[in-house]
Design a protein around this motif. Structure first.
Motif, PDB file in Angstrom:
ATOM      1  N   ILE A   1       0.849  -1.184   0.000  1.00 16.26           N
ATOM      2  CA  ILE A   1       0.000   0.000   0.000  1.00 16.26           C
ATOM      3  C   ILE A   1       0.887   1.237   0.000  1.00 16.26           C
ATOM      4  N   THR A   2       0.564   2.161  -0.877  1.00 20.23           N
ATOM      5  CA  THR A   2       1.285   3.435  -0.889  1.00 20.23           C
ATOM      6  C   THR A   2       0.318   4.533  -0.457  1.00 20.23           C
ATOM      7  N   TYR A   3       0.881   5.587   0.079  1.00 21.26           N
ATOM      8  CA  TYR A   3       0.051   6.710   0.511  1.00 21.26           C
ATOM      9  C   TYR A   3       0.848   7.994   0.429  1.00 21.26           C
ATOM     10  N   ASP A   4       0.149   9.067   0.485  1.00 30.23           N
ATOM     11  CA  ASP A   4       0.717  10.404   0.407  1.00 30.23           C
ATOM     12  C   ASP A   4       0.788  10.983   1.826  1.00 30.23           C
ATOM     13  N   ILE A   5       1.706  11.906   2.053  1.00 30.14           N
ATOM     14  CA  ILE A   5       1.841  12.534   3.373  1.00 30.14           C
ATOM     15  C   ILE A   5       0.534  13.211   3.791  1.00 30.14           C
ATOM     16  N   THR A   6      -0.225  13.718   2.833  1.00 26.96           N
ATOM     17  CA  THR A   6      -1.492  14.368   3.186  1.00 26.96           C
ATOM     18  C   THR A   6      -2.471  13.374   3.795  1.00 26.96           C
ATOM     19  N   HIS A   7      -2.436  12.111   3.337  1.00 26.66           N
ATOM     20  CA  HIS A   7      -3.299  11.081   3.915  1.00 26.66           C
ATOM     21  C   HIS A   7      -2.891  10.794   5.360  1.00 26.66           C
ATOM     22  N   LEU A   8      -1.598  10.723   5.601  1.00 30.25           N
ATOM     23  CA  LEU A   8      -1.085  10.486   6.952  1.00 30.25           C
ATOM     24  C   LEU A   8      -1.489  11.631   7.879  1.00 30.25           C
ATOM     25  N   LEU A   9      -1.339  12.856   7.415  1.00 33.39           N
ATOM     26  CA  LEU A   9      -1.686  14.003   8.251  1.00 33.39           C
ATOM     27  C   LEU A   9      -3.193  14.084   8.492  1.00 33.39           C
ATOM     28  N   ARG A  10      -3.983  13.656   7.529  1.00 34.12           N
ATOM     29  CA  ARG A  10      -5.438  13.605   7.719  1.00 34.12           C
ATOM     30  C   ARG A  10      -5.786  12.567   8.789  1.00 34.12           C
ATOM     31  N   PHE A  11      -5.071  11.442   8.786  1.00 33.38           N
ATOM     32  CA  PHE A  11      -5.256  10.416   9.818  1.00 33.38           C
ATOM     33  C   PHE A  11      -5.039  11.037  11.206  1.00 33.38           C
ATOM     34  N   VAL A  12      -3.967  11.803  11.337  1.00 29.77           N
ATOM     35  CA  VAL A  12      -3.673  12.459  12.621  1.00 29.77           C
ATOM     36  C   VAL A  12      -4.817  13.402  12.987  1.00 29.77           C
ATOM     37  N   ASP A  13      -5.280  14.193  12.018  1.00 29.24           N
ATOM     38  CA  ASP A  13      -6.391  15.116  12.284  1.00 29.24           C
ATOM     39  C   ASP A  13      -7.649  14.383  12.729  1.00 29.24           C
ATOM     40  N   ASP A  14      -7.868  13.194  12.173  1.00 27.30           N
ATOM     41  CA  ASP A  14      -9.082  12.434  12.476  1.00 27.30           C
ATOM     42  C   ASP A  14      -9.057  11.735  13.833  1.00 27.30           C
ATOM     43  N   LEU A  15      -7.895  11.642  14.454  1.00 27.08           N
ATOM     44  CA  LEU A  15      -7.841  11.077  15.803  1.00 27.08           C
ATOM     45  C   LEU A  15      -8.576  12.014  16.745  1.00 27.08           C
ATOM     46  N   VAL A  16      -9.357  11.469  17.654  1.00 29.05           N
ATOM     47  CA  VAL A  16     -10.090  12.301  18.599  1.00 29.05           C
ATOM     48  C   VAL A  16      -9.110  13.147  19.411  1.00 29.05           C
ATOM     49  N   ASP A  17      -8.018  12.527  19.837  1.00 29.54           N
ATOM     50  CA  ASP A  17      -7.003  13.272  20.586  1.00 29.54           C
ATOM     51  C   ASP A  17      -5.639  12.655  20.348  1.00 29.54           C
ATOM     52  N   LEU A  18      -4.662  13.503  20.206  1.00 34.18           N
ATOM     53  CA  LEU A  18      -3.260  13.086  20.095  1.00 34.18           C
ATOM     54  C   LEU A  18      -2.414  14.223  20.620  1.00 34.18           C
ATOM     55  N   SER A  19      -1.576  13.912  21.562  1.00 37.78           N
ATOM     56  CA  SER A  19      -0.637  14.908  22.067  1.00 37.78           C
ATOM     57  C   SER A  19       0.637  14.194  22.494  1.00 37.78           C
ATOM     58  N   ALA A  20       1.675  14.988  22.641  1.00 36.95           N
ATOM     59  CA  ALA A  20       2.970  14.445  23.045  1.00 36.95           C
ATOM     60  C   ALA A  20       3.479  15.207  24.260  1.00 36.95           C
ATOM     61  N   LEU A  21       4.067  14.472  25.171  1.00 34.97           N
ATOM     62  CA  LEU A  21       4.741  15.060  26.318  1.00 34.97           C
ATOM     63  C   LEU A  21       6.230  14.786  26.138  1.00 34.97           C
ATOM     64  N   VAL A  22       7.026  15.843  26.056  1.00 34.13           N
ATOM     65  CA  VAL A  22       8.455  15.703  25.782  1.00 34.13           C
ATOM     66  C   VAL A  22       9.238  16.220  26.981  1.00 34.13           C
ATOM     67  N   PHE A  23      10.135  15.380  27.478  1.00 32.97           N
ATOM     68  CA  PHE A  23      10.911  15.727  28.665  1.00 32.97           C
ATOM     69  C   PHE A  23      11.923  16.818  28.353  1.00 32.97           C
ATOM     70  N   ASP A  24      11.960  17.823  29.215  1.00 30.30           N
ATOM     71  CA  ASP A  24      12.936  18.908  29.108  1.00 30.30           C
ATOM     72  C   ASP A  24      13.914  18.758  30.272  1.00 30.30           C
ATOM     73  N   PRO A  25      15.143  18.319  29.980  1.00 29.80           N
ATOM     74  CA  PRO A  25      16.095  18.091  31.076  1.00 29.80           C
ATOM     75  C   PRO A  25      16.471  19.369  31.831  1.00 29.80           C
ATOM     76  N   ARG A  26      16.321  20.517  31.183  1.00 33.33           N
ATOM     77  CA  ARG A  26      16.633  21.784  31.822  1.00 33.33           C
ATOM     78  C   ARG A  26      15.688  22.054  32.989  1.00 33.33           C
ATOM     79  N   THR A  27      14.390  21.843  32.751  1.00 35.13           N
ATOM     80  CA  THR A  27      13.390  22.125  33.783  1.00 35.13           C
ATOM     81  C   THR A  27      12.970  20.881  34.555  1.00 35.13           C
ATOM     82  N   LYS A  28      13.385  19.712  34.042  1.00 36.15           N
ATOM     83  CA  LYS A  28      13.014  18.426  34.629  1.00 36.15           C
ATOM     84  C   LYS A  28      11.490  18.251  34.650  1.00 36.15           C
ATOM     85  N   GLN A  29      10.865  18.718  33.555  1.00 33.83           N
ATOM     86  CA  GLN A  29       9.420  18.604  33.395  1.00 33.83           C
ATOM     87  C   GLN A  29       9.115  18.156  31.968  1.00 33.83           C
TER      88      GLN A  29
END
Length: 105
Positions: free
Chosen positions: A52-80
């Motif tokens: 199966i092949t797909y375009d980046i726009t299809h992948l980004l639409r998939f992300v948009d269609d998720l009810v919720d998606l977020s990322a928590l990224v550790f910051d070693p400077r603030t330790k948060q």
């Protein structure tokens, strides 16, 4: 930022029971997981198609269609953990794929 511990929070459907999280040592690995989630969905929807092949726009639409998606990224400077939105995730997926296509990170 690429080597920072990252937690993805995902809710694919409106059902609260669909909420889950993924834990990664790097932002890149977390973004790869989102791509894998999309590819897995494509395979489930098209089981008889071997490649199966797909375009980046299809992948980004998939992300948009998720009810919720977020990322928590550790910051070693603030330790948060710093929260990031779907838009940030989409930009990081794009950067990640662009770097992979260019032959390295």
């Amino acid at each position: 930022m690429a080597s920072r511990h990252t937690i993805l929070l995902v809710q694919p459907t409106r059902a609260a029971s669909s909420r889950t999280f993924f834990d990664f040592p790097t932002v890149y690995e977390a973004m790869d997981e989102v791509v894998k989630m999309y590819e897995k969905q494509l395979k489930q929807l098209n089981p008889s198609i071997p490649h199966i092949t797909y375009d980046i726009t299809h992948l980004l639409r998939f992300v948009d269609d998720l009810v919720d998606l977020s990322a928590l990224v550790f910051d070693p400077r603030t330790k948060q953990y710093s929260p990031h939105s779907k838009e940030w995730v989409k930009s990081k997926i794009y950067e990640n794929l662009k770097q992979q296509a260019g032959g390295g990170r």
